[in-house]
Design a protein around this motif. Structure first.
Motif, PDB file in Angstrom:
ATOM      1  N   LEU A   1       5.697 -19.879  -8.074  1.00  0.00           N
ATOM      2  CA  LEU A   1       4.695 -19.889  -9.041  1.00  0.00           C
ATOM      3  C   LEU A   1       5.080 -20.178 -10.385  1.00  0.00           C
ATOM      4  CD1 LEU A   1       2.184 -18.340  -9.672  1.00  0.00           C
ATOM      5  CD2 LEU A   1       3.322 -16.061  -9.856  1.00  0.00           C
ATOM      6  N   ILE A   2       6.262 -19.896 -10.831  1.00  0.00           N
ATOM      7  CA  ILE A   2       6.762 -20.283 -12.442  1.00  0.00           C
ATOM      8  C   ILE A   2       6.672 -21.903 -12.321  1.00  0.00           C
ATOM      9  CG2 ILE A   2       8.408 -20.006 -14.173  1.00  0.00           C
ATOM     10  CD1 ILE A   2       6.956 -17.589 -13.525  1.00  0.00           C
ATOM     11  N   LYS A   3       7.212 -22.565 -11.230  1.00  0.00           N
ATOM     12  CA  LYS A   3       7.099 -23.941 -11.458  1.00  0.00           C
ATOM     13  C   LYS A   3       5.866 -24.495 -11.686  1.00  0.00           C
ATOM     14  CE  LYS A   3      11.485 -24.556  -8.854  1.00  0.00           C
ATOM     15  NZ  LYS A   3      12.126 -25.012  -7.489  1.00  0.00           N
ATOM     16  N   ALA A   4       4.844 -24.025 -10.638  1.00  0.00           N
ATOM     17  CA  ALA A   4       3.404 -24.387 -10.802  1.00  0.00           C
ATOM     18  C   ALA A   4       2.888 -23.959 -12.223  1.00  0.00           C
ATOM     19  CB  ALA A   4       2.704 -23.671  -9.713  1.00  0.00           C
ATOM     20  N   MET A   5       3.095 -22.847 -12.735  1.00  0.00           N
ATOM     21  CA  MET A   5       2.427 -22.462 -13.918  1.00  0.00           C
ATOM     22  C   MET A   5       3.098 -23.269 -15.108  1.00  0.00           C
ATOM     23  SD  MET A   5       0.001 -20.510 -13.386  1.00  0.00           S
ATOM     24  CE  MET A   5      -0.453 -20.153 -15.220  1.00  0.00           C
TER      25      MET A   5
ATOM     26  N   ALA B   1      15.687 -17.469 -23.859  1.00  0.00           N
ATOM     27  CA  ALA B   1      15.029 -16.967 -22.477  1.00  0.00           C
ATOM     28  C   ALA B   1      15.676 -17.806 -21.497  1.00  0.00           C
ATOM     29  CB  ALA B   1      13.610 -17.401 -22.470  1.00  0.00           C
ATOM     30  N   GLN B   2      15.801 -19.084 -21.724  1.00  0.00           N
ATOM     31  CA  GLN B   2      16.584 -20.321 -20.613  1.00  0.00           C
ATOM     32  C   GLN B   2      15.461 -20.121 -19.182  1.00  0.00           C
ATOM     33  OE1 GLN B   2      20.629 -19.600 -22.517  1.00  0.00           O
ATOM     34  NE2 GLN B   2      20.725 -21.414 -20.900  1.00  0.00           N
ATOM     35  N   THR B   3      14.222 -19.945 -19.428  1.00  0.00           N
ATOM     36  CA  THR B   3      13.425 -20.139 -18.116  1.00  0.00           C
ATOM     37  C   THR B   3      12.716 -21.453 -18.484  1.00  0.00           C
ATOM     38  OG1 THR B   3      11.581 -18.862 -18.924  1.00  0.00           O
ATOM     39  CG2 THR B   3      13.251 -17.772 -17.867  1.00  0.00           C
ATOM     40  N   LEU B   4      12.387 -21.863 -17.037  1.00  0.00           N
ATOM     41  CA  LEU B   4      11.484 -23.129 -16.918  1.00  0.00           C
ATOM     42  C   LEU B   4      10.220 -23.062 -17.811  1.00  0.00           C
ATOM     43  CD1 LEU B   4      11.189 -26.020 -15.907  1.00  0.00           C
ATOM     44  CD2 LEU B   4      10.087 -25.168 -13.762  1.00  0.00           C
ATOM     45  N   TYR B   5       9.602 -21.681 -17.500  1.00  0.00           N
ATOM     46  CA  TYR B   5       8.279 -21.718 -18.257  1.00  0.00           C
ATOM     47  C   TYR B   5       8.471 -21.805 -19.744  1.00  0.00           C
ATOM     48  CZ  TYR B   5       3.583 -20.269 -19.439  1.00  0.00           C
ATOM     49  OH  TYR B   5       2.308 -20.079 -19.929  1.00  0.00           O
ATOM     50  N   ALA B   6       9.481 -20.876 -20.269  1.00  0.00           N
ATOM     51  CA  ALA B   6       9.597 -21.091 -21.667  1.00  0.00           C
ATOM     52  C   ALA B   6       9.701 -22.376 -22.284  1.00  0.00           C
ATOM     53  CB  ALA B   6      10.812 -20.121 -22.057  1.00  0.00           C
ATOM     54  N   PHE B   7      10.623 -22.999 -21.545  1.00  0.00           N
ATOM     55  CA  PHE B   7      10.969 -24.562 -21.939  1.00  0.00           C
ATOM     56  C   PHE B   7       9.703 -25.477 -21.971  1.00  0.00           C
ATOM     57  CE2 PHE B   7      12.050 -29.184 -20.567  1.00  0.00           C
ATOM     58  CZ  PHE B   7      12.768 -29.442 -21.680  1.00  0.00           C
ATOM     59  N   ALA B   8       8.859 -25.212 -20.857  1.00  0.00           N
ATOM     60  CA  ALA B   8       7.631 -25.969 -20.601  1.00  0.00           C
ATOM     61  C   ALA B   8       6.693 -25.325 -21.711  1.00  0.00           C
ATOM     62  CB  ALA B   8       7.082 -25.530 -19.347  1.00  0.00           C
ATOM     63  N   PHE B   9       6.651 -24.363 -22.278  1.00  0.00           N
ATOM     64  CA  PHE B   9       5.560 -23.875 -23.406  1.00  0.00           C
ATOM     65  C   PHE B   9       6.060 -24.394 -24.610  1.00  0.00           C
ATOM     66  CE2 PHE B   9       4.643 -20.677 -26.492  1.00  0.00           C
ATOM     67  CZ  PHE B   9       3.180 -20.916 -26.433  1.00  0.00           C
ATOM     68  N   SER B  10       7.410 -24.563 -24.814  1.00  0.00           N
ATOM     69  CA  SER B  10       7.855 -25.193 -26.126  1.00  0.00           C
ATOM     70  C   SER B  10       7.492 -26.410 -26.235  1.00  0.00           C
ATOM     71  CB  SER B  10       9.352 -24.666 -26.327  1.00  0.00           C
ATOM     72  OG  SER B  10      10.149 -25.588 -25.490  1.00  0.00           O
ATOM     73  N   VAL B  11       7.629 -27.246 -25.155  1.00  0.00           N
ATOM     74  CA  VAL B  11       7.363 -28.660 -24.970  1.00  0.00           C
ATOM     75  C   VAL B  11       5.744 -28.889 -25.304  1.00  0.00           C
ATOM     76  CG1 VAL B  11       6.925 -30.819 -23.653  1.00  0.00           C
ATOM     77  CG2 VAL B  11       9.039 -29.565 -23.531  1.00  0.00           C
TER      78      VAL B  11
END
Length: 264
Positions: A15-19, A218-228
């Motif tokens: 779910l997090i990968k998709a979002m 945070a060091q989560t994928l979603y956090a990284f994606a949001f910063s990008v």
């Protein structure tokens, strides 16, 4: 590349990968739209690049609009302390920095910013939903990371320091902008002082650094994606802002960049 990410980020469920693809795609597209001249309809870009007849638009004041936009994500962050009362230090810092980020914005809307235009309700809805859903998934992704093996490279404290630098620099340059005119003055002027002598949107630059700081904490994928995604959008918005100043002020210094000193 994958091995590097595994050292930097917590493992993510599907779910997090998709979002995580959503903020990159939507904010990236919004940034590209800014470059192409299709702007979020508020502040100096109200009615710029918009084909819909002015009389058919529903608007609110910029102050009201931004207050509405920032309140739901702030409430989501504040509520997370009650919804997820337990958690490690990293989770506490993520909830705290994200909540404080939007609390600061609300305070700036009320006591710092000087507004000259309005905001189209359609843009207001888009911005509000983006902030709110991103905050919810930001916190939810961190909750899912509880109990998992920590990333091999710990960026929590560097992230916190970067957040403090970003939020302080953003606030400072917002204060400089507010001093350009009085409450009754609606005219735009070329900003001066701070990094405004090098870039036209230093407040965006520091906002990027602040969001990146929360993401490193945070060091989560979603956090990284949001910063990008945030970076892509603000790159487009700063580019169009510089172009607007060039069109409005004949004496605008050509060596002042959009976002990054001497580079972009």
């Amino acid at each position: 590349m994958e091995s590097v990410l595994l050292k930097l980020l917590f493992p993510s469920p599907f779910l997090i990968k998709a979002m995580s693809a959503v903020p990159v795609a939507t904010l990236g597209y919004a940034g590209l739209s800014e470059v192409r001249g299709k702007h979020m309809q508020h502040s100096k870009f109200l009615n710029v690049g918009e084909k819909k007849p002015i009389e058919k638009k529903i608007r609110v004041s910029s102050r009201t609009g931004m207050l509405i936009a920032y309140t739901p994500p702030f409430l989501a962050g504040a509520a997370s302390f009650g919804i997820f009362p337990d958690g490690d230090l990293r989770f506490l810092l993520v909830k705290s920095t994200l909540t404080f980020h939007f609390f600061k914005r609300i305070l700036e809307v009320l006591f710092v910013h000087r507004y000259s235009g309005g905001m189209e309700v359609e843009s207001l809805i888009t911005i509000t939903l983006s902030y709110f859903t991103s905050s919810v998934f930001f916190i939810y992704a961190q909750q899912l990371a509880q109990g998992l093996t920590e990333p091999a490279i710990d960026l929590m404290y560097p992230g916190l320091m970067l957040f403090l630098i970003g939020i302080s620099g953003n606030f400072y340059h917002h204060c400089l902008l507010s001093k350009l005119r009085s409450k009754k003055d609606k005219e735009y002027r070329v900003p001066e002082g701070g990094l405004f002598d090098l870039v036209i949107c230093p407040h965006y630059l520091f906002e990027i650094l602040g969001i990146l700081g929360i993401s490193l904490t945070a060091q989560t994928l979603y956090a990284f994606a949001f910063s990008v995604g945030t970076t892509l959008y603000l790159m487009g918005r700063s580019y169009s802002t510089r172009r607007w100043y060039l069109s409005q002020f004949k004496d605008f210094p050509k060596d002042v960049k959009a976002l990054v000193p001497f580079v972009f």
